[in-house]
Design a protein around this motif. Structure first.
Motif, PDB file in Angstrom:
ATOM      1  N   ALA A  47     -13.578   3.016  -9.588  1.00 46.29           N
ATOM      2  CA  ALA A  47     -13.284   4.184  -8.759  1.00 46.29           C
ATOM      3  C   ALA A  47     -12.285   5.102  -9.467  1.00 46.29           C
ATOM      4  O   ALA A  47     -12.442   6.328  -9.469  1.00 46.29           O
ATOM      5  N   ARG A  48     -11.280   4.507 -10.067  1.00 46.67           N
ATOM      6  CA  ARG A  48     -10.279   5.295 -10.791  1.00 46.67           C
ATOM      7  C   ARG A  48     -10.927   6.098 -11.916  1.00 46.67           C
ATOM      8  O   ARG A  48     -10.596   7.265 -12.157  1.00 46.67           O
ATOM      9  N   GLU A  49     -11.882   5.462 -12.593  1.00 44.05           N
ATOM     10  CA  GLU A  49     -12.498   6.090 -13.761  1.00 44.05           C
ATOM     11  C   GLU A  49     -13.495   7.188 -13.405  1.00 44.05           C
ATOM     12  O   GLU A  49     -13.546   8.240 -14.039  1.00 44.05           O
ATOM     13  N   VAL A  50     -14.326   6.938 -12.386  1.00 51.31           N
ATOM     14  CA  VAL A  50     -15.488   7.797 -12.159  1.00 51.31           C
ATOM     15  C   VAL A  50     -15.242   8.908 -11.138  1.00 51.31           C
ATOM     16  O   VAL A  50     -15.919   9.934 -11.162  1.00 51.31           O
ATOM     17  N   ALA A  51     -14.279   8.725 -10.240  1.00 47.26           N
ATOM     18  CA  ALA A  51     -14.129   9.649  -9.111  1.00 47.26           C
ATOM     19  C   ALA A  51     -13.401  10.927  -9.483  1.00 47.26           C
ATOM     20  O   ALA A  51     -12.479  10.927 -10.301  1.00 47.26           O
ATOM     21  N   ASP A  52     -13.816  12.018  -8.851  1.00 49.81           N
ATOM     22  CA  ASP A  52     -13.005  13.233  -8.843  1.00 49.81           C
ATOM     23  C   ASP A  52     -11.962  13.147  -7.737  1.00 49.81           C
ATOM     24  O   ASP A  52     -10.869  13.693  -7.863  1.00 49.81           O
ATOM     25  N   ARG A  53     -12.325  12.431  -6.649  1.00 41.26           N
ATOM     26  CA  ARG A  53     -11.424  12.295  -5.507  1.00 41.26           C
ATOM     27  C   ARG A  53     -11.609  10.920  -4.881  1.00 41.26           C
ATOM     28  O   ARG A  53     -12.723  10.432  -4.755  1.00 41.26           O
ATOM     29  N   ILE A  54     -10.494  10.315  -4.506  1.00 45.33           N
ATOM     30  CA  ILE A  54     -10.484   9.023  -3.816  1.00 45.33           C
ATOM     31  C   ILE A  54     -10.103   9.273  -2.358  1.00 45.33           C
ATOM     32  O   ILE A  54      -9.144  10.005  -2.076  1.00 45.33           O
ATOM     33  N   VAL A  55     -10.848   8.645  -1.449  1.00 43.42           N
ATOM     34  CA  VAL A  55     -10.572   8.771  -0.018  1.00 43.42           C
ATOM     35  C   VAL A  55     -10.322   7.364   0.530  1.00 43.42           C
ATOM     36  O   VAL A  55     -11.210   6.504   0.477  1.00 43.42           O
ATOM     37  N   PHE A  56      -9.140   7.130   1.058  1.00 43.83           N
ATOM     38  CA  PHE A  56      -8.794   5.828   1.629  1.00 43.83           C
ATOM     39  C   PHE A  56      -8.988   5.862   3.141  1.00 43.83           C
ATOM     40  O   PHE A  56      -8.439   6.713   3.831  1.00 43.83           O
ATOM     41  N   MET A  57      -9.790   4.910   3.631  1.00 43.79           N
ATOM     42  CA  MET A  57     -10.066   4.825   5.062  1.00 43.79           C
ATOM     43  C   MET A  57      -9.487   3.541   5.648  1.00 43.79           C
ATOM     44  O   MET A  57      -9.466   2.497   4.998  1.00 43.79           O
ATOM     45  N   LYS A  58      -9.040   3.655   6.882  1.00 45.69           N
ATOM     46  CA  LYS A  58      -8.567   2.486   7.630  1.00 45.69           C
ATOM     47  C   LYS A  58      -8.791   2.764   9.117  1.00 45.69           C
ATOM     48  O   LYS A  58      -8.456   3.848   9.608  1.00 45.69           O
ATOM     49  N   GLY A  59      -9.362   1.782   9.802  1.00 45.30           N
ATOM     50  CA  GLY A  59      -9.550   1.913  11.241  1.00 45.30           C
ATOM     51  C   GLY A  59     -10.370   3.112  11.665  1.00 45.30           C
ATOM     52  O   GLY A  59     -10.122   3.704  12.719  1.00 45.30           O
ATOM     53  N   GLY A  60     -11.360   3.484  10.831  1.00 42.88           N
ATOM     54  CA  GLY A  60     -12.216   4.605  11.183  1.00 42.88           C
ATOM     55  C   GLY A  60     -11.618   5.967  10.938  1.00 42.88           C
ATOM     56  O   GLY A  60     -12.199   6.979  11.343  1.00 42.88           O
ATOM     57  N   LYS A  61     -10.477   6.024  10.267  1.00 41.88           N
ATOM     58  CA  LYS A  61      -9.817   7.293   9.970  1.00 41.88           C
ATOM     59  C   LYS A  61      -9.621   7.450   8.472  1.00 41.88           C
ATOM     60  O   LYS A  61      -9.508   6.455   7.745  1.00 41.88           O
ATOM     61  N   ILE A  62      -9.578   8.686   8.006  1.00 38.98           N
ATOM     62  CA  ILE A  62      -9.145   8.966   6.641  1.00 38.98           C
ATOM     63  C   ILE A  62      -7.625   9.036   6.651  1.00 38.98           C
ATOM     64  O   ILE A  62      -7.037   9.915   7.292  1.00 38.98           O
ATOM     65  N   VAL A  63      -7.005   8.101   5.960  1.00 39.67           N
ATOM     66  CA  VAL A  63      -5.545   8.002   5.947  1.00 39.67           C
ATOM     67  C   VAL A  63      -4.951   8.907   4.876  1.00 39.67           C
ATOM     68  O   VAL A  63      -3.935   9.585   5.090  1.00 39.67           O
ATOM     69  N   GLU A  64      -5.599   8.924   3.707  1.00 41.04           N
ATOM     70  CA  GLU A  64      -5.056   9.673   2.578  1.00 41.04           C
ATOM     71  C   GLU A  64      -6.168   9.925   1.577  1.00 41.04           C
ATOM     72  O   GLU A  64      -7.096   9.124   1.448  1.00 41.04           O
ATOM     73  N   GLN A  65      -6.090  11.039   0.864  1.00 38.80           N
ATOM     74  CA  GLN A  65      -7.053  11.320  -0.196  1.00 38.80           C
ATOM     75  C   GLN A  65      -6.385  12.137  -1.280  1.00 38.80           C
ATOM     76  O   GLN A  65      -5.395  12.833  -1.049  1.00 38.80           O
ATOM     77  N   GLY A  66      -6.940  12.033  -2.480  1.00 38.28           N
ATOM     78  CA  GLY A  66      -6.391  12.767  -3.613  1.00 38.28           C
ATOM     79  C   GLY A  66      -7.105  12.378  -4.880  1.00 38.28           C
ATOM     80  O   GLY A  66      -8.097  11.633  -4.862  1.00 38.28           O
ATOM     81  N   THR A  67      -6.613  12.879  -5.997  1.00 36.29           N
ATOM     82  CA  THR A  67      -7.193  12.503  -7.287  1.00 36.29           C
ATOM     83  C   THR A  67      -6.921  11.025  -7.541  1.00 36.29           C
ATOM     84  O   THR A  67      -6.024  10.422  -6.922  1.00 36.29           O
ATOM     85  N   PRO A  68      -7.669  10.397  -8.461  1.00 35.25           N
ATOM     86  CA  PRO A  68      -7.381   8.998  -8.781  1.00 35.25           C
ATOM     87  C   PRO A  68      -5.927   8.773  -9.193  1.00 35.25           C
ATOM     88  O   PRO A  68      -5.307   7.784  -8.786  1.00 35.25           O
ATOM     89  N   ALA A  69      -5.373   9.685  -9.986  1.00 33.59           N
ATOM     90  CA  ALA A  69      -3.981   9.521 -10.415  1.00 33.59           C
ATOM     91  C   ALA A  69      -3.036   9.560  -9.214  1.00 33.59           C
ATOM     92  O   ALA A  69      -2.101   8.747  -9.110  1.00 33.59           O
ATOM     93  N   GLN A  70      -3.268  10.495  -8.305  1.00 31.33           N
ATOM     94  CA  GLN A  70      -2.417  10.578  -7.117  1.00 31.33           C
ATOM     95  C   GLN A  70      -2.522   9.323  -6.262  1.00 31.33           C
ATOM     96  O   GLN A  70      -1.515   8.782  -5.793  1.00 31.33           O
ATOM     97  N   MET A  71      -3.737   8.861  -6.053  1.00 31.99           N
ATOM     98  CA  MET A  71      -3.956   7.759  -5.125  1.00 31.99           C
ATOM     99  C   MET A  71      -3.520   6.412  -5.690  1.00 31.99           C
ATOM    100  O   MET A  71      -2.947   5.586  -4.975  1.00 31.99           O
ATOM    101  N   PHE A  72      -3.806   6.175  -6.962  1.00 28.73           N
ATOM    102  CA  PHE A  72      -3.499   4.862  -7.524  1.00 28.73           C
ATOM    103  C   PHE A  72      -2.089   4.765  -8.098  1.00 28.73           C
ATOM    104  O   PHE A  72      -1.499   3.686  -8.123  1.00 28.73           O
ATOM    105  N   ASP A  73      -1.552   5.881  -8.558  1.00 29.36           N
ATOM    106  CA  ASP A  73      -0.235   5.843  -9.197  1.00 29.36           C
ATOM    107  C   ASP A  73       0.895   6.318  -8.290  1.00 29.36           C
ATOM    108  O   ASP A  73       2.050   5.922  -8.489  1.00 29.36           O
ATOM    109  N   ALA A  74       0.570   7.158  -7.290  1.00 33.11           N
ATOM    110  CA  ALA A  74       1.630   7.679  -6.430  1.00 33.11           C
ATOM    111  C   ALA A  74       1.136   7.880  -5.004  1.00 33.11           C
ATOM    112  O   ALA A  74       1.261   8.987  -4.439  1.00 33.11           O
TER     113      ALA A  74
END
Length: 247
Positions: A201-228
């Motif tokens: 996901a880190r390698e291929v995505a333009d954007r990562i979307v994290f879901m929990k409990g049927g909601k989008i909690v946070e989204q951003g670039t792979p660097a934003q999501m995995f590193d910060a």
């Protein structure tokens, strides 16, 4: 205009809310990857986009056309979207070339000779040319899943949905399937993908979307999501993934 525009989508099964006000848009050629624990709503979101499940509220637009309009021709709408699920769902009595070209011929009305020519070309381009005349049971799991992906892109879909496409594979076969997704990304496919493969996901995505409990909690670039990551839920999820060796 976005290729996909999901607006305030809600879906419940009885009293259990599976999607709770989802807003998501995907631009042309963009690769968006959904991450989150099992039960977070990723697969249900994909199933609503492909009209396997009907939404309870909200809208889903594909290049401006409202897929949630109750009067829409569902078969016509689905024909514009390529889908690959966890299990390959190839027809065992059909050879690879016939599996790949079936929808193009029967749904899109492509002449047989044209379909076979395009299917053969795609299989060759994507490393499966030698398997065109084989039956699915003569292929490895990874090869079968790659054939399923070729089948999904055969008609140049406006959007490609990939739902945990490596989860049913032995670990040694995962790489060859993900290699094919990289090829499709480089060819400019518009993709929405749910996966547990965090490094991929880190390698291929333009954007990562994290879901929990049927909601989008946070989204951003792979660097934003995995590193910060910013949200406590995202931080906790990724920490569990790191402890499990996925990151």
């Amino acid at each position: 205009m976005s290729v996909l525009d999901v607006r305030a989508v809600r879906k419940a099964f009885g009293d259990h809310v599976v999607l709770d006000g989802i807003d998501l848009d995907i631009a042309k050629h963009e690769v968006v990857v959904l991450i989150g624990a099992s039960g977070s709503g990723k697969s249900t979101l994909l199933r609503t986009i492909n009209l396997i499940e009907r939404v309870d509220d909200g809208q889903i637009l594909l290049n401006g056309d409202d897929l949630t309009d109750p009067t829409i021709d569902q078969d016509s709408a689905r024909s514009r979207i390529g889908v690959v699920f966890q299990h390959f769902n190839l027809f065992p009595h059909l050879r690879v070339i016939d599996n790949v070209t079936l929808a193009a011929r029967k749904v899109h009305g492509m002449p047989k000779a044209e379909a076979y020519a395009r299917g053969t070309e795609l299989l060759e381009q994507l490393g499966l040319g030698a398997k065109a005349r084989e039956f699915p049971d003569r292929l490895s799991g990874g090869q079968q899943q790659r054939v399923a992906i070729v089948r999904a892109v055969m008609t140049d879909p406006e959007l490609l949905l990939l739902d945990e496409i490596t989860s049913a594979l032995d670990p040694q076969l995962v790489g060859e399937v993900l290699d094919l997704v990289r090829v499709l990304r480089d060819r400019g496919s518009t993709m929405l993908m749910a996966t547990h493969e965090m490094s991929f996901a880190r390698e291929v995505a333009d954007r990562i979307v994290f879901m929990k409990g049927g909601k989008i909690v946070e989204q951003g670039t792979p660097a934003q999501m995995f590193d910060a990551p910013q949200k406590p839920e995202t931080i906790a999820f990724l920490e569990r993934e790191r402890r499990g060796g996925a990151l």
